[in-house]
Design a protein around this motif. Structure first.
Motif, mmCIF file in Angstrom:
data_model
loop_
_atom_site.group_PDB
_atom_site.id
_atom_site.type_symbol
_atom_site.label_atom_id
_atom_site.label_comp_id
_atom_site.label_asym_id
_atom_site.label_seq_id
_atom_site.Cartn_x
_atom_site.Cartn_y
_atom_site.Cartn_z
ATOM 1 N N GLY A 105 0.810 -1.201 0.000
ATOM 2 C CA GLY A 105 0.000 0.000 0.000
ATOM 3 C C GLY A 105 0.854 1.266 0.000
ATOM 4 O O GLY A 105 2.078 1.222 0.199
ATOM 5 N N PRO A 106 0.226 2.426 -0.202
ATOM 6 C CA PRO A 106 0.978 3.682 -0.294
ATOM 7 C C PRO A 106 1.599 4.128 1.021
ATOM 8 O O PRO A 106 2.476 4.996 1.027
ATOM 9 N N GLU A 107 1.168 3.549 2.129
ATOM 10 C CA GLU A 107 1.704 3.948 3.428
ATOM 11 C C GLU A 107 3.117 3.414 3.657
ATOM 12 O O GLU A 107 3.970 4.094 4.237
ATOM 13 N N ILE A 108 3.397 2.166 3.217
ATOM 14 C CA ILE A 108 4.662 1.503 3.544
ATOM 15 C C ILE A 108 5.554 1.302 2.320
ATOM 16 O O ILE A 108 6.769 1.242 2.444
ATOM 17 N N ALA A 109 4.987 1.248 1.127
ATOM 18 C CA ALA A 109 5.794 1.033 -0.082
ATOM 19 C C ALA A 109 6.917 2.059 -0.251
ATOM 20 O O ALA A 109 7.998 1.712 -0.740
ATOM 21 N N PRO A 110 6.730 3.332 0.153
ATOM 22 C CA PRO A 110 7.845 4.285 -0.004
ATOM 23 C C PRO A 110 9.118 3.883 0.738
ATOM 24 O O PRO A 110 10.209 4.328 0.369
ATOM 25 N N VAL A 111 8.994 3.066 1.782
ATOM 26 C CA VAL A 111 10.189 2.601 2.496
ATOM 27 C C VAL A 111 11.137 1.898 1.535
ATOM 28 O O VAL A 111 12.364 2.098 1.570
ATOM 29 N N PHE A 112 10.582 1.082 0.652
ATOM 30 C CA PHE A 112 11.424 0.319 -0.264
ATOM 31 C C PHE A 112 11.894 1.176 -1.436
ATOM 32 O O PHE A 112 12.993 0.962 -1.957
ATOM 33 N N ALA A 113 11.108 2.153 -1.840
ATOM 34 C CA ALA A 113 11.576 3.091 -2.854
ATOM 35 C C ALA A 113 12.786 3.863 -2.321
ATOM 36 O O ALA A 113 13.817 3.990 -3.004
ATOM 37 N N ASP A 114 12.677 4.360 -1.099
ATOM 38 C CA ASP A 114 13.783 5.115 -0.499
ATOM 39 C C ASP A 114 15.003 4.230 -0.287
ATOM 40 O O ASP A 114 16.148 4.673 -0.484
ATOM 41 N N LEU A 115 14.770 2.989 0.135
ATOM 42 C CA LEU A 115 15.880 2.062 0.370
ATOM 43 C C LEU A 115 16.708 1.886 -0.889
ATOM 44 O O LEU A 115 17.959 1.973 -0.857
ATOM 45 N N HIS A 116 16.057 1.622 -2.007
ATOM 46 C CA HIS A 116 16.810 1.353 -3.236
ATOM 47 C C HIS A 116 17.421 2.609 -3.826
ATOM 48 O O HIS A 116 18.541 2.576 -4.350
ATOM 49 N N ARG A 117 16.724 3.723 -3.700
ATOM 50 C CA ARG A 117 17.329 4.965 -4.171
ATOM 51 C C ARG A 117 18.556 5.319 -3.338
ATOM 52 O O ARG A 117 19.527 5.887 -3.858
ATOM 53 N N ALA A 118 18.529 4.982 -2.047
ATOM 54 C CA ALA A 118 19.699 5.225 -1.202
ATOM 55 C C ALA A 118 20.891 4.385 -1.630
ATOM 56 O O ALA A 118 22.042 4.716 -1.289
ATOM 57 N N HIS A 119 20.641 3.321 -2.373
ATOM 58 C CA HIS A 119 21.717 2.487 -2.904
ATOM 59 C C HIS A 119 21.927 2.739 -4.395
ATOM 60 O O HIS A 119 22.401 1.856 -5.134
#
Length: 418
Positions: free
Chosen positions: A187-201
């Motif tokens: 969902g839109p509440e938690i999915a950004p965690v993984f977007a940020d994680l991969h962009r941080a790498h």
């Protein structure tokens, strides 16, 4: 059961292998035949996108049993020949080479296959799907020889392969049709965690876009063209856009099929002498009062044995909660339960979302439907109890890290559900 009874298992993956083991562990002395479409003996799939792909695990570690186990336990392993049909009238499993194996009871554990993209270029060398041990080894070789990878699909497989590629210092572009990775699951509440994680790498994450074509040169992939015309160079492409259950043998036998082989809580199909388990099975789950098809490791690990006990006449239904896990970079997570899109009305976060050390709870009418712990450990049991209780919870206390989860979860006997 009499020694002249024959149990046939179609599908030599984790569910099939554990079912065969359970038949023997439960004292069954009749014939057991385990049929698989790969030449390899049964193995587990999670390492294929995690530690084995990253070169952190030995090949032998992925197999369910030692090489000699099948002969030592009287299990006839028939590798390399897929099942093509179930003949329910004759009580026979028909194999692709035309051979037929008679059964007293049959277990369909035929698993699933990766979805293919309907775009030009998918047959080029360097385009990969990940399902088998051989697939994992081909991708690992690509990571050793490539400088640029495109991952199509930001689901669990796509993101785990992306993490492995970045650890190998391969530049990665992820192409995802949704607005966020894992949006349908989290969902839109938690999915950004993984977007940020991969962009941080340093992953180039391209969302809200589709793939129009895989480009090639001299028969090998050279890049991709997106729906908006943008071209991205690539030495390899990994496609991870979901899987399709292998229901062909069941359909040929006239069994009830609806997004998988439909089974009751005992893994029984519409034919009383045929059962199904693992990725291919859509099981009536008593905790959710609906049919669910769960594609994860724990369902095969536990569903195969449950189906075997049902084949032996056991009457205990299968009610384990869905469970899966993922490891990406320094993020480890476990997800327990089931919360479909539109099936929850609130997400409660306990912990530090920005630091990626938290538990997320999906609630409907104040009742926990699912929980995901990220870099927080040893909480699966109380999360299970919260879900199973069906009780409304105080969301303020649920979010408060100073309130032990055990104080919120009703104390009752629990399953060892991993």
């Amino acid at each position: 059961m009499a020694d002249d009874v024959t149990m046939v298992i179609a599908g030599a993956g984790l569910a099939g292998a554990k079912a065969a083991q359970t038949l023997r562990d439960e004292g069954f002395t009749g014939r057991v035949v385990l049929v698989g479409d790969e030449q390899e003996r049964p193995y587990e799939r999670p390492p294929l996108s995690k530690e084995y792909l990253q070169g952190r695990a030995e090949r032998e570690s992925v197999f369910v049993h030692p090489r000699d186990w099948y002969a030592e336990h009287g299990v006839e392993l028939r590798p390399g020949v897929p099942a093509s049909a179930v003949d329910t009238d004759a009580h026979e499993l028909v194999l692709a080479d035309g051979d037929r194996i008679g059964y007293s009871t049959l277990l369909l554990a035929t698993g699933s296959s990766p979805r293919r993209l309907p775009v030009p270029g998918t047959d080029l060398a360097g385009v990969h799907h990940l399902r088998t041990l051989a697939d994992s080894e081909r991708i690992a070789e690509s990571l050793r020889t490539s400088r640029r990878l495109v991952a199509v699909g930001a689901g669990w497989i796509g993101l785990e392969v992306t993490a492995a590629a970045r650890l190998a210092d391969v530049a990665v572009t992820v192409v995802e049709s949704a607005s966020l990775p894992l949006l349908r699951v989290l969902g839109p509440e938690i999915a950004p965690v993984f977007a940020d994680l991969h962009r941080a790498h340093d992953v180039d994450l391209r969302c809200d876009t589709g793939l129009a074509e895989i480009l090639g040169r001299d028969g090998r992939v050279s890049g991709v063209r997106l729906g908006d015309g943008t071209e991205i160079e690539a030495d390899a492409v990994v496609v991870g856009v979901g899987i399709t259950p292998n229901t062909g043998p069941a359909e040929a036998g006239g069994l009830r099929v609806d997004d998988g082989v439909v089974v009751d809580e005992h893994h029984r199909t519409s034919d009383p002498d045929v059962h199904a388990a693992g990725d291919v099975a859509r099981l009536l789950h008593p905790a959710y009062d609906r049919h669910l098809r769960v594609e994860h490791w724990a369902n095969a690990l536990n569903g195969g044995p449950a189906a075997a006990r049902s084949m032996l006449g056991g009457d205990a239904g299968y009610d384990r909660l869905p469970y899966f896990f993922s490891d990406q970079y320094d993020l480890g997570m476990e997800y327990t339960g089931y919360a479909e899109p539109g099936g929850y009305d609130e997400v409660v976060v306990r912990g530090d979302l920005a630091a990626r050390e938290f538990i997320a709870f999906w609630l409907a009418d104040g009742r926990v439907q699912a929980g995901m712990n990220v870099n927080v450990w040893d909480v699966t049991a109380p999360i299970q109890r919260l879900i199973r209780s069906g009780a409304a919870v105080d969301t303020g206390r649920l979010a408060d890290v100073d309130v032990p989860l055990d104080d919120l979860a009703p104390i009752s006997p629990t399953h060892a559900e991993r």
